[in-house]
Design a protein around this motif. Structure first.
Motif, PDB file in Angstrom:
ATOM      1  N   GLY A 160      30.036  58.395  36.285  1.00 49.66           N
ATOM      2  CA  GLY A 160      31.556  58.311  36.241  1.00 49.66           C
ATOM      3  C   GLY A 160      31.818  57.847  34.833  1.00 49.66           C
ATOM      4  O   GLY A 160      33.048  57.289  34.442  1.00 49.66           O
ATOM      5  N   ARG A 161      30.928  57.851  33.968  1.00 53.12           N
ATOM      6  CA  ARG A 161      31.139  57.063  32.242  1.00 53.12           C
ATOM      7  C   ARG A 161      30.699  58.337  31.375  1.00 53.12           C
ATOM      8  O   ARG A 161      29.942  59.265  31.531  1.00 53.12           O
ATOM      9  CB  ARG A 161      30.577  56.024  32.287  1.00 53.12           C
ATOM     10  N   GLY A 162      31.187  58.239  30.206  1.00 54.14           N
ATOM     11  CA  GLY A 162      30.783  59.148  29.207  1.00 54.14           C
ATOM     12  C   GLY A 162      30.012  58.397  28.384  1.00 54.14           C
ATOM     13  O   GLY A 162      29.650  57.092  28.242  1.00 54.14           O
ATOM     14  N   VAL A 163      29.574  59.080  27.256  1.00 53.28           N
ATOM     15  CA  VAL A 163      28.516  58.533  26.124  1.00 53.28           C
ATOM     16  C   VAL A 163      29.389  57.364  25.321  1.00 53.28           C
ATOM     17  O   VAL A 163      28.719  56.432  25.122  1.00 53.28           O
ATOM     18  CB  VAL A 163      28.196  59.543  25.210  1.00 53.28           C
ATOM     19  N   ARG A 164      30.472  57.560  24.886  1.00 52.66           N
ATOM     20  CA  ARG A 164      31.418  56.723  24.453  1.00 52.66           C
ATOM     21  C   ARG A 164      31.532  55.348  24.970  1.00 52.66           C
ATOM     22  O   ARG A 164      31.423  54.296  24.619  1.00 52.66           O
ATOM     23  CB  ARG A 164      32.702  57.221  23.864  1.00 52.66           C
ATOM     24  N   GLU A 165      31.803  55.501  26.257  1.00 50.20           N
ATOM     25  CA  GLU A 165      31.817  54.324  27.065  1.00 50.20           C
ATOM     26  C   GLU A 165      30.564  53.461  27.571  1.00 50.20           C
ATOM     27  O   GLU A 165      30.544  52.345  27.355  1.00 50.20           O
ATOM     28  CB  GLU A 165      32.530  54.691  28.813  1.00 50.20           C
TER      29      GLU A 165
END
Length: 322
Positions: free
Chosen positions: A311-316
């Protein structure tokens, strides 16, 4: 809402305290900030008159038999039994046996049951989760799956509501459960409580699962994990894995399902996600390079997998380090 918290010897101190604190804060906010009356009538009850927490603190309880009004919900905090052997021993304790019978009696009267972490074993042992979905302490998921095959377990989820109540994930899942119950009464109140406590309801505990720990539950799965780590960059092949492990593809698939509740490919992808997370957080590599390191041809595929699983991306994920 009338809530009974069922306290047993050796319970997880933080689990009990954060549950009581969440409802205490909710009542104070409801009475002061929202101009209403307290929404939750919470009592701590026991099947024994004397109860001590895992750290040895005495817990004042009311005997279950003293309660003249049945609760709307009963919450079962976890016992501190981190290994399968300890769980089995606790389930055979006389007080736990009485607690299971009490849960069945309550449920027959329409009381809904909530349990977090290892307390889900107690509810399952009472037969209340048969034919239903559930979650549990992720570290004991293989043991739970083996002991309760009639329960549809998904340890990646933090909260699993059903017709009989709700189960929650490991350790601090107690707080997620309390916030979820508050939300069923008032979403606005739950939002305020979560802001006061600096806590949010989490939909998943997948980001906390350690695949290596789960693999230790079975010799074949342990060897499959080792093979998978050695072949992350090369890519997955069920036939190649089975051949290397001197077993059949069907046997490997069956064992993965029995122990992990997922296919060999799904577990292989778990390991990809774990390694990718490590590289994202500990290296200066760009996404395309990291994708290649875990066997993907492009960064977009990796980004999609991370978003789907965590539920999260690379930036997060990288922002966690700031």
């Amino acid at each position: 809402m009338r809530i009974s918290v069922l306290a047993l010897d050796g319970l997880f101190d933080t689990g009990l305290s954060c549950t009581l604190d969440a409802f205490g804060v909710a009542n104070k906010i409801s009475a002061r900030a929202m101009g209403g009356t307290p929404r939750f009538e919470v009592s701590v009850v026991g099947v024994r008159r004397r109860v001590r927490s895992n750290h040895g603190f005495p817990i004042p309880v009311k005997a279950v038999t003293e309660s003249k009004r049945k609760p709307d919900w009963v919450i079962v905090p976890a016992l501190v039994t981190p290994s399968p052997d300890e769980v089995l021993a606790s389930l055979e304790r006389p007080d736990v046996t009485d607690a299971k019978a009490q849960l069945v009696e309550w449920r027959a009267k329409g009381v809904r049951v909530a349990a977090s972490c290892i307390a889900t074993f107690l509810v399952a042992d009472a037969g209340l989760l048969d034919g239903r979905e559930a979650t549990t302490n992720w570290s004991l998921a293989p043991f739970f799956r083996q002991r309760y095959p009639a329960v549809s377990l998904d340890e990646s989820r933090m909260l699993v509501p059903t017709d009989i109540g709700v189960t929650a994930g490991a350790a601090m899942g107690h707080l997620d459960l309390a916030l979820w119950l508050i939300r069923t009464v008032s979403p606005e109140l739950a939002t305020l409580v979560s802001r006061y406590l600096l806590a949010d309801i989490r939909s998943s505990q997948a980001a906390y699962i350690i695949p290596n720990h789960l693999a230790q539950a079975d010799p074949l799965i342990k060897r499959f994990e080792q093979w998978s780590r050695e072949n992350l960059k090369t890519g997955f092949s069920l036939q190649a894995a089975a051949s290397a492990l001197a077993t059949s593809s069907r046997s490997l698939q069956r064992r993965c399902q029995e122990v992990l509740g997922k296919s060999p490919l799904a577990y292989f992808q778990d390991l990809r996600v774990e390694h990718a997370q490590s590289l994202i957080r500990s290296s200066g590599l760009d996404v395309e390079t990291i994708a290649a390191e875990v066997g993907y041809g492009d960064g977009a595929t990796l980004r999609a997998l991370l978003r789907q699983r965590l539920g999260r991306g690379v930036r997060e994920l990288r922002s966690d380090l700031l």
